[in-house]
Each structure stands twice: as structure tokens, then as C-alpha cells.
Design a protein around this motif. Sequence first.
Motif, PDB file in Angstrom:
ATOM      1  N   GLU A 279     -12.289   4.415   7.759  1.00 25.20           N
ATOM      2  CA  GLU A 279     -11.106   3.575   7.886  1.00 25.20           C
ATOM      3  C   GLU A 279     -11.001   2.604   6.729  1.00 25.20           C
ATOM      4  O   GLU A 279     -12.023   2.176   6.181  1.00 25.20           O
ATOM      5  N   ILE A 280      -9.773   2.288   6.367  1.00 29.55           N
ATOM      6  CA  ILE A 280      -9.492   1.286   5.350  1.00 29.55           C
ATOM      7  C   ILE A 280      -8.847   0.076   6.007  1.00 29.55           C
ATOM      8  O   ILE A 280      -9.341  -1.044   5.897  1.00 29.55           O
ATOM      9  N   ALA A 281      -7.724   0.309   6.667  1.00 28.46           N
ATOM     10  CA  ALA A 281      -6.979  -0.775   7.289  1.00 28.46           C
ATOM     11  C   ALA A 281      -5.997  -0.205   8.305  1.00 28.46           C
ATOM     12  O   ALA A 281      -5.573   0.942   8.184  1.00 28.46           O
ATOM     13  N   CYS A 282      -5.640  -1.020   9.279  1.00 26.62           N
ATOM     14  CA  CYS A 282      -4.657  -0.662  10.276  1.00 26.62           C
ATOM     15  C   CYS A 282      -3.712  -1.821  10.499  1.00 26.62           C
ATOM     16  O   CYS A 282      -4.057  -2.979  10.234  1.00 26.62           O
ATOM     17  N   ILE A 283      -2.524  -1.500  11.021  1.00 25.78           N
ATOM     18  CA  ILE A 283      -1.507  -2.527  11.233  1.00 25.78           C
ATOM     19  C   ILE A 283      -0.741  -2.223  12.508  1.00 25.78           C
ATOM     20  O   ILE A 283      -0.437  -1.076  12.814  1.00 25.78           O
TER      21      ILE A 283
ATOM     22  N   LEU B  78     -13.304  -3.701   1.754  1.00 29.80           N
ATOM     23  CA  LEU B  78     -12.063  -3.544   0.996  1.00 29.80           C
ATOM     24  C   LEU B  78     -11.106  -4.717   1.165  1.00 29.80           C
ATOM     25  O   LEU B  78     -10.073  -4.789   0.489  1.00 29.80           O
ATOM     26  N   ARG B  79     -11.452  -5.602   2.046  1.00 29.23           N
ATOM     27  CA  ARG B  79     -10.591  -6.772   2.275  1.00 29.23           C
ATOM     28  C   ARG B  79     -10.469  -7.581   0.985  1.00 29.23           C
ATOM     29  O   ARG B  79     -11.445  -7.846   0.315  1.00 29.23           O
ATOM     30  N   GLY B  80      -9.261  -7.947   0.647  1.00 31.91           N
ATOM     31  CA  GLY B  80      -9.036  -8.726  -0.570  1.00 31.91           C
ATOM     32  C   GLY B  80      -8.499  -7.894  -1.716  1.00 31.91           C
ATOM     33  O   GLY B  80      -7.697  -8.383  -2.510  1.00 31.91           O
ATOM     34  N   ARG B  81      -8.919  -6.636  -1.809  1.00 32.85           N
ATOM     35  CA  ARG B  81      -8.391  -5.755  -2.861  1.00 32.85           C
ATOM     36  C   ARG B  81      -7.259  -4.879  -2.352  1.00 32.85           C
ATOM     37  O   ARG B  81      -6.345  -4.532  -3.098  1.00 32.85           O
TER      38      ARG B  81
ATOM     39  N   MET C  40      -3.194  -1.222  -3.515  1.00 39.38           N
ATOM     40  CA  MET C  40      -4.588  -1.198  -3.940  1.00 39.38           C
ATOM     41  C   MET C  40      -4.693  -1.815  -5.328  1.00 39.38           C
ATOM     42  O   MET C  40      -4.080  -1.323  -6.274  1.00 39.38           O
ATOM     43  N   ASN C  41      -5.433  -2.897  -5.424  1.00 36.35           N
ATOM     44  CA  ASN C  41      -5.579  -3.603  -6.685  1.00 36.35           C
ATOM     45  C   ASN C  41      -7.001  -3.502  -7.216  1.00 36.35           C
ATOM     46  O   ASN C  41      -7.946  -3.258  -6.457  1.00 36.35           O
ATOM     47  N   ASN C  42      -7.121  -3.702  -8.528  1.00 40.55           N
ATOM     48  CA  ASN C  42      -8.438  -3.694  -9.175  1.00 40.55           C
ATOM     49  C   ASN C  42      -9.258  -2.476  -8.729  1.00 40.55           C
ATOM     50  O   ASN C  42     -10.393  -2.604  -8.256  1.00 40.55           O
ATOM     51  N   LEU C  43      -8.665  -1.319  -8.885  1.00 37.71           N
ATOM     52  CA  LEU C  43      -9.313  -0.093  -8.413  1.00 37.71           C
ATOM     53  C   LEU C  43     -10.595   0.196  -9.167  1.00 37.71           C
ATOM     54  O   LEU C  43     -10.728  -0.123 -10.365  1.00 37.71           O
TER      55      LEU C  43
END
Length: 128
Positions: A47-51, A64-67, A83-86
Motif C-alpha cells: 500500500e501507498i495511500a488511501c483516501i 512515503l508520507r511527505g513525498r 509523487m515528488n522527489n522520486l
Amino acid sequence: QVQVVESGGGLVQAGESLRLSCTASGLTTDDYVMGWFRQTPGKEREEIACISWSGTSTYYVDSLRGRFTISRDNAKNTLYLQMNNLEPEDTAMYYCAAQRYGGNVDRKICREWIFAYWGQGTQVTVSS
């Protein structure tokens, strides 16, 4: 028939950003949670994130929180993952998923086995 389709993957260099999109159609209820997951060869999907449906409740895996930032536009039936600063370690197939559920999200909800509807994935490759 429920259809989930991801887009926006590609090849980027380390430090760059990418935004993935996902559209979900055919759901007969407005209350559904959505999430982003990823998988690399030989590893389990993680998992990465859910909403939540309202967008007011989100969950991120700590690493991965923050990026990464998850968001949704219900008027467009679209889910996003900024997705930032990959990093090269982010190279994976990225999947979008949807599930009928009207509550808040947490680590118990944001799990692969909770979700019934999946897209085919979009590849993200980060070069060093």
C-alpha cells in the motif's frame, strides 16, 4: 461493470516529480474508498495511500508520507497520486483500487485484501 484505469506513468530521473491519475466508472454507489498500491517483481503488492470518499480522511504508509500525496476529484471520478522527489527505489508498477466503503481510512482499511476493484497498473521507472 466496474472499470478502474490508471494513467500517467513513465520514465523520469531521480529527483523529478510525476502525477498519476485513476478513473473509476461503473460503481453504483457514491461511497467508495480509493487507494494507490505498488508492486515490484518478486515482491508483494504494498500500500501507498488511501483516501475516503469525502477526501477528508487519508492514510499514508510511513515511508512515503511527505513525498507522495493522494487526492481525488469526485466530480471527475478521478483519483490522483502526486509523487515528488522520486527515487530509483520508487520504480514499480502502480495500481489504483476502489472499494465500496463510506467511512474513514486507516491502516486497517488501506490493505490490498480490502479492495475489490483494481486497474491494470501503470509503470513508473525512476533512473538514477
